[in-house]
Write a protein that holds these residues in place. Structure first.
Motif, PDB file in Angstrom:
ATOM      1  N   LEU A 157      41.002  76.521  24.608  1.00  0.00           N
ATOM      2  CA  LEU A 157      42.203  75.601  23.949  1.00  0.00           C
ATOM      3  C   LEU A 157      42.027  74.361  24.811  1.00  0.00           C
ATOM      4  O   LEU A 157      42.071  73.092  24.104  1.00  0.00           O
ATOM      5  N   GLU A 158      41.521  74.359  25.898  1.00  0.00           N
ATOM      6  CA  GLU A 158      41.430  73.253  26.513  1.00  0.00           C
ATOM      7  C   GLU A 158      40.089  72.472  26.148  1.00  0.00           C
ATOM      8  O   GLU A 158      40.030  71.174  25.938  1.00  0.00           O
ATOM      9  N   ASP A 161      41.298  70.631  22.781  1.00  0.00           N
ATOM     10  CA  ASP A 161      41.877  69.451  23.460  1.00  0.00           C
ATOM     11  C   ASP A 161      40.908  68.338  23.627  1.00  0.00           C
ATOM     12  O   ASP A 161      41.001  67.332  23.216  1.00  0.00           O
ATOM     13  N   ASN A 162      39.946  68.674  24.326  1.00  0.00           N
ATOM     14  CA  ASN A 162      39.168  67.459  25.041  1.00  0.00           C
ATOM     15  C   ASN A 162      38.018  66.967  23.982  1.00  0.00           C
ATOM     16  O   ASN A 162      37.519  66.006  24.473  1.00  0.00           O
ATOM     17  N   LEU A 165      40.031  67.226  19.540  1.00  0.00           N
ATOM     18  CA  LEU A 165      41.267  66.380  19.471  1.00  0.00           C
ATOM     19  C   LEU A 165      41.193  64.963  20.214  1.00  0.00           C
ATOM     20  O   LEU A 165      41.452  64.107  19.726  1.00  0.00           O
ATOM     21  N   ASP A 166      40.414  65.062  21.422  1.00  0.00           N
ATOM     22  CA  ASP A 166      40.214  63.849  21.994  1.00  0.00           C
ATOM     23  C   ASP A 166      41.079  62.931  22.293  1.00  0.00           C
ATOM     24  O   ASP A 166      42.142  63.012  22.687  1.00  0.00           O
ATOM     25  N   LYS A 169      45.061  63.992  21.221  1.00  0.00           N
ATOM     26  CA  LYS A 169      45.951  64.980  21.758  1.00  0.00           C
ATOM     27  C   LYS A 169      47.291  64.318  22.218  1.00  0.00           C
ATOM     28  O   LYS A 169      48.153  65.320  22.583  1.00  0.00           O
ATOM     29  N   ASP A 170      47.543  62.901  22.540  1.00  0.00           N
ATOM     30  CA  ASP A 170      48.569  62.601  22.875  1.00  0.00           C
ATOM     31  C   ASP A 170      49.413  61.591  21.881  1.00  0.00           C
ATOM     32  O   ASP A 170      50.519  61.151  22.096  1.00  0.00           O
ATOM     33  N   SER A 199      54.572  66.420  18.552  1.00  0.00           N
ATOM     34  CA  SER A 199      53.065  66.398  19.169  1.00  0.00           C
ATOM     35  C   SER A 199      52.002  66.894  18.493  1.00  0.00           C
ATOM     36  O   SER A 199      51.968  68.175  18.196  1.00  0.00           O
ATOM     37  N   ARG A 201      49.229  67.564  19.772  1.00  0.00           N
ATOM     38  CA  ARG A 201      48.748  68.621  20.594  1.00  0.00           C
ATOM     39  C   ARG A 201      49.305  70.036  20.575  1.00  0.00           C
ATOM     40  O   ARG A 201      48.662  71.170  20.423  1.00  0.00           O
ATOM     41  N   GLU A 202      50.791  70.116  20.581  1.00  0.00           N
ATOM     42  CA  GLU A 202      51.469  71.148  20.433  1.00  0.00           C
ATOM     43  C   GLU A 202      51.192  71.856  19.206  1.00  0.00           C
ATOM     44  O   GLU A 202      51.446  73.308  19.444  1.00  0.00           O
ATOM     45  N   ARG A 205      48.138  73.533  18.866  1.00  0.00           N
ATOM     46  CA  ARG A 205      47.752  74.750  19.645  1.00  0.00           C
ATOM     47  C   ARG A 205      48.737  75.961  19.083  1.00  0.00           C
ATOM     48  O   ARG A 205      48.208  76.989  19.424  1.00  0.00           O
TER      49      ARG A 205
END
Length: 322
Positions: A157-158, A161-162, A165-166, A169-170, A199, A201-202, A205
């Protein structure tokens, strides 16, 4: 003398009549232009009420509804609202990128996008206007970077994100350029809902939370229950709903996982239930690609064949003739 006086009287009468007629003409002309000079102030006043309706100054306009309808019928119809739903599929979601490219070639421009699992990631990237090339590069990078990482683990999942989504994600769902609706299973209502706010990201996920009874999150993945959410997209305003199936029927993994076989088997069942409700259902040729594929060769094997291309052109023609 009497003759001179009579002549003067006739001349004055003629001039007076001419002047009165000229004044009547001017007054009629001015009245026709919407202005009256009949004012005690001696200045011109518009023949409209000084009533203000919004930013419009003047009388409230009246509309002939019958004529309005008939004139509208002679003009071209507005463009249809196109909704696109991308299925789950993990690595097979790479095939979605090829469809995104075909959309661009055929000038099929979605207005509403949604998706489940990795399809939700694709929908999100499309909604924020990332190019097909950039989406493909990020997906390749993510899959190769997580080749030895357990699916859906914290490390996995990390990386999601990285890499995938890069810069997003925010961000929030409502900031997308297109209307982005992300489906989740709501544990409190026990229903699938489409989220239009929150969000990025959320909610992404939650697409990979496979435990609907988890108390750590209100939301979990919904693609074992509903695949395309076509009726919800129509309720959101879509005239056309295009369902893109990147999961196929042949569920196989490089690394055998009985739990995931069950999850994706149920997702296939949901697709098979709903695909008949879609006028435009596109099944991508992905059965030869393992769901957890990570090599570029395996992922590049997916091709958009003639049958699928013809079906896309058929959809394009229907949209253009709307």
């Amino acid at each position: 003398m009497r003759i001179l006086f009579a002549f003067s009287f006739i001349l004055i009468s003629l001039v007076g009549c001419t002047t009165a007629k000229q004044r009547d003409k001017e007054r009629a002309s001015q009245h026709h232009m919407g202005v009256s000079l009949e004012s005690s102030r001696g200045d011109s006043l518009p023949l409209v009420d000084q009533q203000q309706t919004g930013s419009f100054i003047g009388p409230t306009p009246t509309i002939d509804e019958e004529n309005l309808v008939s004139s509208t019928q002679t003009t071209s119809s507005p463009l249809p609202i196109i909704g696109v739903s991308f299925s789950a599929g993990l690595a097979r979601a790479m095939a979605h990128v090829k469809i995104v490219r075909e959309f661009a070639k055929l000038e099929i421009k979605p207005n509403i996008v949604t998706g489940s699992g990795m399809g939700a990631v694709i929908a999100t990237l499309v909604s924020f206007d990332l190019s097909a090339d950039l989406i493909e590069w990020r997906l390749f990078n993510f899959l190769s970077s997580t080749a030895d990482v357990k699916l859906f683990s914290k490390e996995w999942l990390e990386s999601l994100d990285n890499i995938l989504l890069d810069d997003l994600k925010d961000r929030r769902i409502e900031h997308a350029r297109l209307t982005l609706l992300l489906p989740v299973y709501d544990r409190t209502t026990k229903q699938t809902v489409l989220l239009s706010r929150g969000s990025v990201r959320e909610i992404i996920r939650a697409q990979f939370n496979l435990n609907p009874n988890s108390k750590s999150s209100k939301y979990s993945a919904s693609y074992t229950l509903e695949a395309f959410n076509a009726e919800k997209l129509k309720a959101a305003g879509a005239d056309f709903v295009l369902g893109i199936d990147a999961l196929g029927d042949n569920i196989r993994f490089l690394k055998t996982d009985s739990f995931l076989l069950g999850i994706y088997g149920r997702a296939v069942s949901a697709i098979n239930r709903e695909k008949h409700e879609l006028k435009y259902y596109f099944r991508l040729p992905v059965d030869s690609v393992p769901i957890d594929a990570n090599s570029q060769q395996e992922l590049r094997n997916v091709r958009i064949g003639k049958e699928l291309s013809d079906k896309l052109i058929e959809a394009q023609e229907s949209i253009k003739s709307w």
